[in-house]
Design an enzyme around this catalytic site. Structure first.
Site: not given
Ligand code: PAF
Length: 277
Positions: A147, A37, A186-187
């Site tokens: 992204g 990010h 994020s996962r």
């Protein structure tokens, strides 16, 4: 850095910037920020005078069986990362700002939304296209960046912005990877230690497909071999390994840029990745 929770407050600040001729960028996120990010934030910071980042875990892009309730959330950490990066405004809307009582409108990019990810997650791109259309209309940025890690999402958003004549330039940001090749996500925090060790195999296999296809190997065989390798390595299921036209995501026909895309499960975590041929 201003942190606002309503569309009206954001629009007032953006109107002030517009009045003095400043250009505006937007980085939409669902929070749980990582270096991927932040690379998007840095990429647009040089391209516009003012920068907005949004943080909103969008419920409409999760199916009832998916991880909306447990999706990682850490607003304080996200805000300090965005402040350190020099972001001017963070939009963290209340749920009712995005989905009012009686919200009935959905944005659907047909065809592109139904293939690959859409086959196993038919709700997903309708949720994404709807929330991103709203964010773009709310903030009216000159540029917005997404992204390439979510390559199909980027294609869907480009198509949606073009079809709806939204006056915004959509940019793609290169995937940021851990040192062993795993695409940042994020996962990834869901992975157990053993799964984390296996996870970079996904990138390894799609890179090998890209190399083979570039050398002229048949697409179908290269994809099947990669899926078998992932299977034997210990991935629980391979949803797809595919080589597609880089723009339409239809089966590749040759003479046009191609992309290798894959999705596979490690335990309860579904990983996706892609590379250019
Ligand atoms: O990629 C994401 O984080 C989300 O899908 C997005 C684009 C912010 C829409 O909710």
């Amino acid at each position: 850095m201003e942190v606002v929770r309503s569309v009206a407050e954001m629009r007032e600040i953006v109107a002030g910037w517009r009045k003095v001729g400043e250009s505006v960028s937007l980085v939409p996120t669902m929070g749980a920020l990582h270096d991927g990010h932040m690379s998007l934030v840095h990429a647009v910071s040089e391209k516009a005078d003012r920068s907005i980042a949004s943080i909103f875990v969008n419920p409409t892009q999760f199916s009832p069986s998916e991880d909306f309730a447990v999706y990682p959330r850490d607003e304080a950490r996200d805000l300090s990362m965005l402040e350190a990066a020099g972001v001017d405004l963070v939009f963290t809307p209340e749920m009712t700002q995005m989905y009012r009582e009686g919200h009935r409108t959905k944005v659907e990019v047909q065809e592109l939304s139904q293939l690959l990810e859409g086959e196993t997650r038919p709700h997903f791109f309708i949720g994404v296209a709807t929330v991103v259309a709203k964010l773009l209309i709310q903030a009216m940025p000159d540029i917005a960046i997404f992204g390439e890690k979510d390559y199909q999402q980027l294609c869907v958003i480009r198509s949606m912005a073009r079809d709806l004549d939204l006056p915004v330039e959509i940019l793609g940001g290169a995937t940021v990877r851990e040192s062993d090749g795993l695409a940042m996500s994020s996962r990834n925090t869901y992975l157990t230690n053993a799964e984390r060790t296996l996870a970079p195999r996904l990138h390894h296999e799609i890179t090998s497909v890209a190399t083979r296809v570039a050398k002229g190997d048949p697409i179908e065989i290269a994809c099947k071999d990669a899926a078998n390798e992932l299977d034997s390595a210990g991935f629980n299921a391979v949803d797809y390994v595919a080589v597609r036209d880089a723009e339409t995501l239809e089966p590749a026909t040759g003479g046009r840029p191609m992309r290798v895309l894959a999705a596979a499960w490690l335990g309860k975590t579904r990983l996706i990745d892609n590379v250019a041929v």
